[in-house]
Motif scaffolding. Structure first.
Motif, PDB file in Angstrom:
ATOM      1  N   ASN A 207       5.954   5.445 -19.961  1.00 30.52           N
ATOM      2  CA  ASN A 207       4.858   4.472 -20.057  1.00 30.52           C
ATOM      3  C   ASN A 207       5.426   3.053 -20.049  1.00 30.52           C
ATOM      4  N   ALA A 208       6.371   2.820 -19.153  1.00 32.15           N
ATOM      5  CA  ALA A 208       7.098   1.547 -19.134  1.00 32.15           C
ATOM      6  C   ALA A 208       7.219   1.060 -17.689  1.00 32.15           C
ATOM      7  N   PRO A 209       6.148   0.482 -17.123  1.00 31.37           N
ATOM      8  CA  PRO A 209       6.198   0.083 -15.711  1.00 31.37           C
ATOM      9  C   PRO A 209       7.212  -1.010 -15.414  1.00 31.37           C
ATOM     10  N   PHE A 210       7.338  -1.997 -16.299  1.00 29.27           N
ATOM     11  CA  PHE A 210       8.282  -3.083 -16.015  1.00 29.27           C
ATOM     12  C   PHE A 210       9.723  -2.625 -16.129  1.00 29.27           C
ATOM     13  N   ALA A 211       9.991  -1.716 -17.049  1.00 31.23           N
ATOM     14  CA  ALA A 211      11.334  -1.144 -17.124  1.00 31.23           C
ATOM     15  C   ALA A 211      11.644  -0.344 -15.865  1.00 31.23           C
ATOM     16  N   GLY A 212      10.643   0.336 -15.318  1.00 29.09           N
ATOM     17  CA  GLY A 212      10.843   1.071 -14.074  1.00 29.09           C
ATOM     18  C   GLY A 212      11.198   0.156 -12.926  1.00 29.09           C
ATOM     19  N   ILE A 213      10.480  -0.961 -12.835  1.00 21.61           N
ATOM     20  CA  ILE A 213      10.776  -1.939 -11.778  1.00 21.61           C
ATOM     21  C   ILE A 213      12.191  -2.473 -11.933  1.00 21.61           C
ATOM     22  N   LEU A 214      12.535  -2.872 -13.153  1.00 18.01           N
ATOM     23  CA  LEU A 214      13.852  -3.470 -13.388  1.00 18.01           C
ATOM     24  C   LEU A 214      14.972  -2.473 -13.133  1.00 18.01           C
TER      25      LEU A 214
ATOM     26  N   LEU B  72       0.826  -1.206   0.000  1.00 24.13           N
ATOM     27  CA  LEU B  72       0.000   0.000   0.000  1.00 24.13           C
ATOM     28  C   LEU B  72       0.861   1.258   0.000  1.00 24.13           C
ATOM     29  N   GLU B  73       1.948   1.236   0.755  1.00 23.33           N
ATOM     30  CA  GLU B  73       2.864   2.372   0.745  1.00 23.33           C
ATOM     31  C   GLU B  73       3.459   2.573  -0.640  1.00 23.33           C
ATOM     32  N   GLY B  74       3.826   1.456  -1.295  1.00 25.61           N
ATOM     33  CA  GLY B  74       4.358   1.561  -2.648  1.00 25.61           C
ATOM     34  C   GLY B  74       3.352   2.160  -3.604  1.00 25.61           C
ATOM     35  N   ALA B  75       2.088   1.780  -3.468  1.00 24.39           N
ATOM     36  CA  ALA B  75       1.042   2.311  -4.343  1.00 24.39           C
ATOM     37  C   ALA B  75       0.866   3.816  -4.142  1.00 24.39           C
ATOM     38  N   VAL B  76       0.830   4.263  -2.886  1.00 19.22           N
ATOM     39  CA  VAL B  76       0.695   5.691  -2.603  1.00 19.22           C
ATOM     40  C   VAL B  76       1.904   6.451  -3.139  1.00 19.22           C
ATOM     41  N   CYS B  77       3.084   5.875  -2.918  1.00 16.59           N
ATOM     42  CA  CYS B  77       4.305   6.503  -3.424  1.00 16.59           C
ATOM     43  C   CYS B  77       4.260   6.603  -4.949  1.00 16.59           C
ATOM     44  N   GLY B  78       3.771   5.558  -5.610  1.00 14.90           N
ATOM     45  CA  GLY B  78       3.668   5.572  -7.060  1.00 14.90           C
ATOM     46  C   GLY B  78       2.738   6.648  -7.571  1.00 14.90           C
ATOM     47  N   LEU B  79       1.617   6.850  -6.893  1.00 15.32           N
ATOM     48  CA  LEU B  79       0.678   7.897  -7.298  1.00 15.32           C
ATOM     49  C   LEU B  79       1.316   9.277  -7.172  1.00 15.32           C
ATOM     50  N   LEU B  80       2.040   9.504  -6.061  1.00 14.63           N
ATOM     51  CA  LEU B  80       2.667  10.804  -5.838  1.00 14.63           C
ATOM     52  C   LEU B  80       3.836  11.020  -6.799  1.00 14.63           C
ATOM     53  N   ALA B  81       4.732  10.031  -6.877  1.00 19.44           N
ATOM     54  CA  ALA B  81       5.894  10.161  -7.754  1.00 19.44           C
ATOM     55  C   ALA B  81       5.473  10.212  -9.217  1.00 19.44           C
ATOM     56  N   GLY B  82       4.469   9.415  -9.576  1.00 24.42           N
ATOM     57  CA  GLY B  82       3.982   9.432 -10.947  1.00 24.42           C
ATOM     58  C   GLY B  82       3.400  10.782 -11.322  1.00 24.42           C
ATOM     59  N   SER B  83       2.701  11.414 -10.401  1.00 22.17           N
ATOM     60  CA  SER B  83       2.142  12.743 -10.663  1.00 22.17           C
ATOM     61  C   SER B  83       3.255  13.765 -10.890  1.00 22.17           C
ATOM     62  N   LEU B  84       4.324  13.675 -10.101  1.00 20.24           N
ATOM     63  CA  LEU B  84       5.463  14.574 -10.303  1.00 20.24           C
ATOM     64  C   LEU B  84       6.115  14.350 -11.655  1.00 20.24           C
ATOM     65  N   ALA B  85       6.331  13.078 -12.010  1.00 16.09           N
ATOM     66  CA  ALA B  85       6.969  12.759 -13.286  1.00 16.09           C
ATOM     67  C   ALA B  85       6.107  13.203 -14.462  1.00 16.09           C
TER      68      ALA B  85
ATOM     69  N   TYR C 102      -0.486   4.252 -14.348  1.00 21.14           N
ATOM     70  CA  TYR C 102      -1.918   4.585 -14.367  1.00 21.14           C
ATOM     71  C   TYR C 102      -2.109   6.104 -14.391  1.00 21.14           C
ATOM     72  N   VAL C 103      -1.340   6.825 -13.576  1.00 20.65           N
ATOM     73  CA  VAL C 103      -1.420   8.285 -13.567  1.00 20.65           C
ATOM     74  C   VAL C 103      -1.038   8.849 -14.933  1.00 20.65           C
ATOM     75  N   ALA C 104       0.024   8.301 -15.530  1.00 19.46           N
ATOM     76  CA  ALA C 104       0.501   8.796 -16.821  1.00 19.46           C
ATOM     77  C   ALA C 104      -0.463   8.486 -17.954  1.00 19.46           C
ATOM     78  N   SER C 105      -1.287   7.456 -17.773  1.00 18.75           N
ATOM     79  CA  SER C 105      -2.200   7.069 -18.850  1.00 18.75           C
ATOM     80  C   SER C 105      -3.277   8.117 -19.098  1.00 18.75           C
ATOM     81  N   ALA C 106      -3.569   8.948 -18.108  1.00 16.42           N
ATOM     82  CA  ALA C 106      -4.613   9.963 -18.280  1.00 16.42           C
ATOM     83  C   ALA C 106      -4.222  10.991 -19.345  1.00 16.42           C
ATOM     84  N   PRO C 107      -3.043  11.640 -19.219  1.00 11.75           N
ATOM     85  CA  PRO C 107      -2.683  12.617 -20.255  1.00 11.75           C
ATOM     86  C   PRO C 107      -2.024  12.013 -21.493  1.00 11.75           C
TER      87      PRO C 107
END
Length: 439
Positions: free
Chosen positions: A168-175, A17-30, A202-207
């Protein structure tokens, strides 16, 4: 289920859950940074068009470039942690060697990178997005008063989210987060990083939607008969990647000899101004070049000019310490080398139907040779282009390229830059600075 297993299960769920919240915040910044760079590109195009059509505007344009260089210099003096791409700094944060103020870093990195984009410097958005995401994770953990171990986890999750949102590359981000930053693939790390990357995408998919950044027209997967050519391409790119890494090292040394700090930034800003009226395709991160190659290869002479201009401006920009990364410039240079390879293969009688495939494979191979992260390189170019049919081929090229680069004695570029921070090397190096260090 005993008490220890229950505690571990709850902790795993909490980290997810912490990772998900962090992803939403960091993704919005990116995403915000990505939109800011697109706006900067519009301003750059307007400035170049005015300069082409109105000669009286040229002195004003170069005066603006000089002013931008001085402004970025002031930013890097105030916040030295924003110099360069930021990935070595994130490594230092993970190691506990650096402790940058997260909010100051976010604000100044965002502004500094945008100003460099207005000038057209050949810098990427991935490195800054990694640092922005990592600092978002750090801020989240500090506000939640988390312990050191959880702060490191949130830094890693933020870095993964930054790559996921910017490409738009989630698996590359993980790796990238686990292979290049942490070198740790334990499930305890993998699950929250995956949650962060997926939420950021998911955040990036909107714009930006969910389509690949660059869609090439492919001729199907390469068969086993192409294996020798794939190994040769990987070896070719391994040599080129090692030479580019060497060029970065030499360039940083030359910049370090310039005692007047603003002069170091004036060089790439003015160089971008000159190239903007000669080879405008060389300016910026390289996304424009990639778009050009999607439509087909230019003639070989034009391709070589583009490659020379892009390489020169990338070295001038990256080695200066200006806020910006190397992902997209390196990928675009790899794509150009793929075009050169396609011409070479056509000269040997190989079908021209494989041109797009060579471009895609060279993107990953050149990146793998420079960064020495073959898993990230392979997944990044596959996700960016949607060319998953080339999985086997790109894996062969990336593995060969990173092996040859290693045999030539070039360490992974981010590891070398990280060591420069450790030794407290003076002068302007990518990611260097005088940020707070822990004993």
């Amino acid at each position: 289920m005993n008490g220890e297993e229950e505690k571990e299960r709850r902790q795993g769920l909490f980290y997810l859950l912490e990772g998900a919240v962090c992803g939403l915040l960091a993704g919005s910044l990116a995403v915000g940074y990505r939109l800011a760079l697109e706006g900067a590109g519009v301003l750059l195009d307007l400035g170049l068009e005015m300069g082409r059509t109105h000669l009286w505007f040229l002195p004003l344009w170069f005066a603006l470039l000089m002013a931008l260089a001085f402004l970025v210099c002031r930013l890097t003096r105030w916040a030295p942690e924003i110099k360069g791409g930021g990935v070595p700094r994130v490594m230092g944060e993970l190691d506990g060697a650096f402790d940058a103020p997260w909010l100051r870093t976010v604000l100044t990195k965002f502004l500094g990178g945008t100003l460099c984009a207005v000038a057209g410097l050949s810098l990427g958005r991935a490195g800054p997005s990694v640092q922005l995401g990592a600092m978002a994770g750090k801020g989240l953990s500090l506000l939640g008063k988390r312990e050191r171990q959880e702060r490191r986890l949130m830094l890693t999750c933020g870095a993964a989210a930054g790559i996921a949102a910017t490409f738009n590359a989630p698996f590359a981000g993980i790796l990238f987060a686990l292979e290049a930053l942490r070198r740790d693939f334990r499930p305890r790390m993998l699950t929250p990083c995956m949650a962060a990357a997926v939420c950021a995408d998911y955040v990036a998919s909107a714009p930006f939607g969910l389509t690949p950044l660059f869609r090439f027209s492919l001729n199907g997967p390469m068969g086993w008969r192409m294996g020798p050519f794939l190994v040769l391409l990987g070896a070719f790119l391994g040599v080129l990647g090692a030479l580019y890494s060497k060029g970065v090292k030499i360039g940083q040394g030359l910049y370090g000899k310039i005692s007047w700090e603003p002069g170091r930034l004036l060089i790439p800003f003015l160089a971008a101004g000159v190239l903007g009226f000669w080879v405008p395709e060389a300016l910026g991160s390289g996304a424009g070049l990639m778009g050009l190659l999607v439509g087909g290869l230019p003639v070989l002479s034009v391709l070589l000019v583009l490659l020379a201009a892009k390489t020169a401006l990338s070295l001038l920009s990256f080695c200066s310490g200006a806020p910006g990364g190397l992902f997209l410039p390196v990928l675009s240079m790899g794509a150009l080398w793929g075009g050169v390879w396609a011409y070479l293969m056509a000269g040997l009688g190989l079908s021209g139907d494989w041109t797009a495939s060579w471009v895609i494979l060279a993107m990953g191979g050149f990146f793998a040779a420079v960064v020495r992260a073959p898993l990230t390189a392979a997944m990044l170019c596959l996700e960016m282009t949607g060319s998953f049919s080339q999985l086997l081929a790109v894996a062969m090229v990336c593995l060969t390229a990173q092996a040859v680069s290693g045999l030539l004695g070039m360490p992974p570029i981010y590891r070398r830059l990280r060591r420069q921070l450790d030794t407290g090397k003076k002068g302007l190096t990518n990611g260097s600075g005088t940020g707070k260090m822990k004993a």
